[in-house]
Design a protein around this motif. Structure first.
Motif, mmCIF file in Angstrom:
data_model
loop_
_atom_site.group_PDB
_atom_site.id
_atom_site.type_symbol
_atom_site.label_atom_id
_atom_site.label_comp_id
_atom_site.label_asym_id
_atom_site.label_seq_id
_atom_site.Cartn_x
_atom_site.Cartn_y
_atom_site.Cartn_z
ATOM 1 N N THR A 104 0.820 -1.204 0.000
ATOM 2 C CA THR A 104 0.000 0.000 0.000
ATOM 3 C C THR A 104 0.856 1.255 0.000
ATOM 4 O O THR A 104 0.461 2.268 -0.552
ATOM 5 C CB THR A 104 -0.922 0.000 1.223
ATOM 6 N N VAL A 125 -4.678 3.845 -7.511
ATOM 7 C CA VAL A 125 -3.757 2.722 -7.559
ATOM 8 C C VAL A 125 -4.302 1.632 -6.649
ATOM 9 O O VAL A 125 -4.668 1.902 -5.515
ATOM 10 C CB VAL A 125 -2.352 3.136 -7.087
ATOM 11 N N ASN A 126 -4.389 0.443 -7.174
ATOM 12 C CA ASN A 126 -4.872 -0.677 -6.373
ATOM 13 C C ASN A 126 -3.737 -1.687 -6.181
ATOM 14 O O ASN A 126 -3.426 -2.454 -7.080
ATOM 15 C CB ASN A 126 -6.053 -1.333 -7.077
ATOM 16 N N PRO A 127 -3.109 -1.674 -5.011
ATOM 17 C CA PRO A 127 -1.969 -2.571 -4.798
ATOM 18 C C PRO A 127 -2.380 -4.042 -4.833
ATOM 19 O O PRO A 127 -1.560 -4.898 -5.123
ATOM 20 C CB PRO A 127 -1.467 -2.203 -3.396
ATOM 21 N N ALA A 128 -3.645 -4.312 -4.553
ATOM 22 C CA ALA A 128 -4.084 -5.705 -4.539
ATOM 23 C C ALA A 128 -3.984 -6.316 -5.930
ATOM 24 O O ALA A 128 -3.646 -7.476 -6.087
ATOM 25 C CB ALA A 128 -5.514 -5.797 -4.021
ATOM 26 N N ALA A 811 -0.868 -6.126 0.610
ATOM 27 C CA ALA A 811 -2.141 -6.134 -0.084
ATOM 28 C C ALA A 811 -2.828 -7.485 -0.070
ATOM 29 O O ALA A 811 -4.032 -7.564 -0.071
ATOM 30 C CB ALA A 811 -1.904 -5.704 -1.522
ATOM 31 N N ASP B 32 -13.059 -2.408 -3.915
ATOM 32 C CA ASP B 32 -12.093 -3.110 -4.752
ATOM 33 C C ASP B 32 -10.729 -3.183 -4.094
ATOM 34 O O ASP B 32 -9.952 -4.075 -4.328
ATOM 35 C CB ASP B 32 -11.998 -2.437 -6.126
ATOM 36 N N ASP B 33 -10.405 -2.197 -3.313
ATOM 37 C CA ASP B 33 -9.137 -2.205 -2.604
ATOM 38 C C ASP B 33 -9.433 -1.978 -1.133
ATOM 39 O O ASP B 33 -9.885 -0.913 -0.741
ATOM 40 C CB ASP B 33 -8.235 -1.097 -3.154
ATOM 41 N N ASP B 35 -7.284 -2.328 1.436
ATOM 42 C CA ASP B 35 -6.136 -2.098 2.310
ATOM 43 C C ASP B 35 -5.649 -0.663 2.354
ATOM 44 O O ASP B 35 -5.514 -0.083 3.415
ATOM 45 C CB ASP B 35 -4.983 -2.979 1.872
ATOM 46 N N SER B 36 -5.431 -0.095 1.171
ATOM 47 C CA SER B 36 -4.804 1.226 1.144
ATOM 48 C C SER B 36 -5.562 2.277 1.938
ATOM 49 O O SER B 36 -4.962 2.994 2.723
ATOM 50 C CB SER B 36 -4.643 1.697 -0.294
#
Lengths: 821, 57
Positions: A104, A125-128, A811, B32-33, B35-36
């Motif tokens: 992340t 930005v999607n680290p996953a 992630a 969709d995400d 964590d961040s």
């Protein structure tokens, strides 16, 4: 003790004086690449990145990554039509796959850093998934500038097509999330009403109130069962149709029977409803499914990675000698292509004109560049290190070597042995036992007291429902995964950790795994009275102008005097002046030409790069692939843990033997093709070993997938990483040994958890069968057993080692928050 | 206790609203995400002008 680089964590070479000021204290930096990235991060006020990242970042390998012209082809309309969407206002939107994006903190850095660029409308930005979604105004900024910006931060952007696979994965994830929400909210409501009903049983309750509470319980449980639980029922139907009953069958039996019995009781009257219990089962089961799905999606990213190995455009030569840049899919067999120095060869073919050296290390593991003349064949995906060459396209698309490797990879993935099948067997066994027991109990109670037969059977199905059992493994795995990630080992597949704990044989690749996979200076020879330091400064200043891989071996020193009039001579070296003195660096004979000095035979034959001026030769550098600093330590630790270590390399025997000797590894094999490596792996596995494969290059991808468990170094090719079950962060091998210890502890916790929950289920089964378990006791017992299991798993998260630097979970442990109590 | 005949339907309506809100959030990609976002709030600079921080001091 060696100092490590503030940015990438690598050891700082003794001759490097670079540093950067952090909170008024100087911090060492290992190379100018890191220096440039770190300066950029501090300059933008994004220093928090260093606070939040879980592990040091990879070293920015490619100095040209930040140059706009490198991405210029992505500005062309013809290229953009494949991956850029333009809305009515002329705003462009594209999705980029970002190499090197794992945590992340990286995602945060990219987002923050690009947010300030004029013309950017939106960046997410999607680290996953390792992707960035960009929206920009093409009138204000070009895509190539944005990509270069990411390159300067040390990340490599690659445009991706909106492929069907990713869209489908996205749909699946969203649908799972919706079901999870419905089940979670429904469960909470149903339990709230259940508490009221339990109280009512003891203190007495107005029948109207009770009836009303049952009705609303039904109202909230219905969507949970019929909407959220739908995949479970569908799974059970599929299992029954295939005559392979899995966990889904008794679970749907319990949920279905519990639901309809409760509906019956609600309308016809009766002692008990089960809406709360079945909602809770459904929720827990969906959580477990979500964890599994997230792991599966990660594995599918391989397809993207393979696609990006091949360049998306090629330069086609027309009949009149004109050059034309065309997308890859427009190529046809027999086309003549021009491959510029440093470019990736777009397809398998034959060299028509020119000769050069080709880096095939990604495909074969061969660390030395291969010489290719007119008439010899070249492989798509390899990199041209020499002069421009002209090739004829012989094979395209599915027929190329890269495609072949990717097919091998898919096959190996399909053949993945072990745990999955074992889990199936156990599930079927367990399921049969529960079903038979339920039938027996029903039959027996039917004879004793028909009125009690249904409630008791249901109570038994409910009590034996593997709530704690289903939580036992995922919670421990999630906790262990998190712990390993904070130690620098990312787990990308669900079963990797379990297998890692059982590993007793490690197969290591050489190039890029035990060694750094890039050329470095291993030997310096002084040929004049010029000090090593001075000579290196001159060499670095000259090589700064070259993009040749050999040039990257020289550390960049931004403080040094710049070279003037520098000219890169293809196939020879760099010519330039510093402080009025003319210098050359490169091929020994060419450098010697400047002063007329002779070159010793030794220099002429070996892989030496020579520096000289008009008066003579100054210094000679031998370049080779260096051993990683932590390779010896890791191999020793693995061997100490009783694990067999072996090297399987595609490189020449002499190179492999040297490395094996220095690391005291007795078994090694050289010049192995991917097929041979895979065969060797199968052979070891047939002997009963559980194999961990650690690799790097694309040639390792099928082997990585074929091993029981695999790890890739994050400096390695993207493909190897995504096909590997684990990624070693920051290119550090030593995380392997730590990871192994954590994996073993995790497995121990899983066993404890399974024992705990199994003993609960086993003890409650006879009691429930005898009709001795009242509903409230079953509910408390079930909850308690789950809590115990989860708390036991939490022990793995304890930070008794000095890990402190990890603030972020990575992630891929995304489902954790859901699992914790 | 007859108040439950009113309060529970109200709570069910609220649950319905919550489900709708969650569905909307899922549809708009907010899940969709996972964590961040949780960690970006820990860093104190949700100010978009942060890159020009140096000018402010």
């Amino acid at each position: 003790m060696t100092t490590t680089c503030y940015h990438c964590g690598d050891a700082v070479p003794a001759d490097c004086t670079l540093e950067i000021t952090v909170d008024d204290a100087p911090q060492p930096i290992c190379c100018s690449g890191c220096h440039a990235v770190a300066s950029m991060i501090f300059g933008a006020g994004l220093d928090d990145f260093y606070k939040f990242r879980p592990a040091p970042t990879g070293r920015p390998e490619d100095i040209s990554a930040g140059r706009v012209d490198r991405y210029a082809r992505f500005d062309e309309d013809r290229v953009q039509q494949d991956f850029v969407f333009r809305d009515n206002d002329g705003i462009c939107e594209a999705s980029l796959l970002i190499e090197g994006l794992y945590c992340t903190a990286c995602g945060w850095l990219i987002e923050r850093s690009l947010d300030g660029v004029p013309g950017i409308r939106e960046i997410r930005v999607n680290p996953a998934t390792g992707r960035a979604m960009l929206r920009w105004d093409p009138d204000q900024v070009h895509l190539s500038q944005l990509m270069a910006h990411m390159g300067r931060l040390g990340y490599q952007p690659h445009p991706v097509l909106a492929d069907a696979m990713a869209t489908q994965a996205n749909r699946e994830r969203r649908s799972a999330m919706r079901r999870l929400i419905v089940a979670g909210l429904g469960m909470m409501q149903a339990m709230m009403f259940a508490v009221a009903l339990y109280f009512g049983q003891y203190h007495g309750m107005d029948p109207d109130h009770m009836q009303f509470l049952r009705l609303v319980s039904m109202l909230v449980a219905t969507p949970v069962v019929l909407y959220a639980g739908l995949p479970i029922f569908l799974g059970a139907i599929r299992d029954l149709r295939n005559l392979r009953p899995g966990m889904d069958v008794p679970v749907s039996l319990a949920i279905g029977a519990g639901y309809f019995a409760s509906v019956w009781v609600t309308f016809m009257g009766g002692p008990e409803i089960y809406f709360d219990s079945i909602s809770m089962f459904t929720f827990f089961l969906l959580v477990a499914r979500y964890v599994e799905m997230a792991a599966r999606h990660r594995a599918n990213a391989t397809n993207d990675a393979l696609a990006r190995l091949v360049p998306d455009t090629a330069i086609r030569l027309g009949g009149d000698g004109g050059e034309e840049e065309v997308p890859l899919r427009d190529l046809s067999l027999g086309d003549r292509l021009l491959v510029r120095p440093g470019a990736t060869i777009p397809a398998d073919g034959t060299v028509l004109r020119g000769h050069g050296r080709v880096d095939e290390s990604m495909l074969t593991g061969e660390s030395d560049p291969q010489v290719r003349y007119a008439g010899s064949s070249v492989v798509g995906g390899s990199v041209n290190l020499g002069d421009s060459i002209e090739i004829r396209v012989d094979r395209l698309g599915q027929d190329t070597v890269v495609s072949h490797i990717s097919r091998l990879l898919r096959r190996a993935q399909a053949e993945r042995p072990g745990l999955a099948r074992l889990a199936d067997t156990v599930a079927r066994y367990f399921v049969s036992v529960v079903l038979v027991a339920a039938l027996t109990v029903f039959a027996v109670w039917w004879r004793i007291d028909p009125a009690m037969a249904f409630p008791v059977t249901l109570a038994m199905l409910v009590a034996t429902c593997p709530c704690a059992l289903s939580l036992a493994t995922p919670t421990a795995l999630a906790a262990g995964t998190n712990r390993m990630a904070s130690n620098g080992l990312l787990v990308t597949r669900g079963d990797a950790l379990e297998t890692l704990a059982k590993v007793n044989h490690v197969v290591l690749d050489k190039t890029g795994t035990l060694t750094e996979g890039r050329l470095g200076v291993v030997e310096v020879r002084r040929l004049s009275d010029c000090s090593d330091r001075q000579a290196l400064a001159i060499a670095s200043a000259l090589e700064h102008h070259s993009e040749h891989p050999l040039a990257r071996a020289f550390p960049r020193d931004p403080a040094g005097a710049p070279a003037e009039n520098a000219e890169v001579v293809r196939g020879a070296g760099v010519d330039g002046s510093i402080a009025g003195q003319r210098y050359r660096i490169g091929r020994p004979d060419w450098v010697a030409d400047l002063s007329g000095a002779g070159v010793s035979d030794e220099l002429a034959r070996g892989a030496w790069v020579v520096l000289g001026n008009e008066h003579g030769l100054l210094a000679a550098y031998r370049l080779a692939d260096r051993l990683r600093s932590d390779a010896a330590e890791t191999v020793a630790a693995l061997q100490a843990a009783g694990i067999d270590v072996e090297i399987a390399s595609g490189d020449a025997p002499s190179a492999v033997e040297g490395v094996a000797e220095r690391l005291s590894i007795r078994r090694w094999q050289a010049r192995m093709s991917p097929e041979q490596k895979l065969a060797r792996l199968r052979q070891i596995q047939a002997e009963g070993a559980v194999v961990l494969m650690v690799g790097d290059g694309i040639n390792d991808a099928p082997v990585l997938a074929g091993a029981n468990v695999s790890a890739a170094l994050n400096e390695g090719t993207a493909l190897a990483q995504t096909s590997a079950a684990m990624v070693l962060l920051g290119g550090r091998l030593r995380h392997l040994a730590d990871g192994l210890a954590t994996a073993r502890r995790t497995l121990r916790v899983i066993r404890q958890n399974l024992a705990l929950s199994a003993s609960y289920n086993a003890s409650v089964l006879p009691l429930a069968a005898m009709g001795l378990v009242p509903p409230w006791l079953a509910a408390i017992g079930m909850t308690l057993s789950s809590v115990v299991v989860v708390m036991n798993a939490r022990r793995l998260c304890g930070r008794d080692h000095a890990v402190g630097r990890c603030v972020l979970p990575p992630a891929n442990t995304r489902s954790q928050g859901v699992l914790q109590p | 206790m007859n108040v439950i005949f009113i309060s529970i339907p109200i709570s069910l309506i609220l649950v319905g609203v919550a489900v709708w809100a969650f569905f909307w959030a899922v549809r708009s990609g907010q899940y969709d995400d996972l964590d961040s976002p949780a960690y970006t709030v820990l860093s104190d600079d949700d100010d978009k002008k942060r890159p020009r921080k140096k000018d402010n001091r």
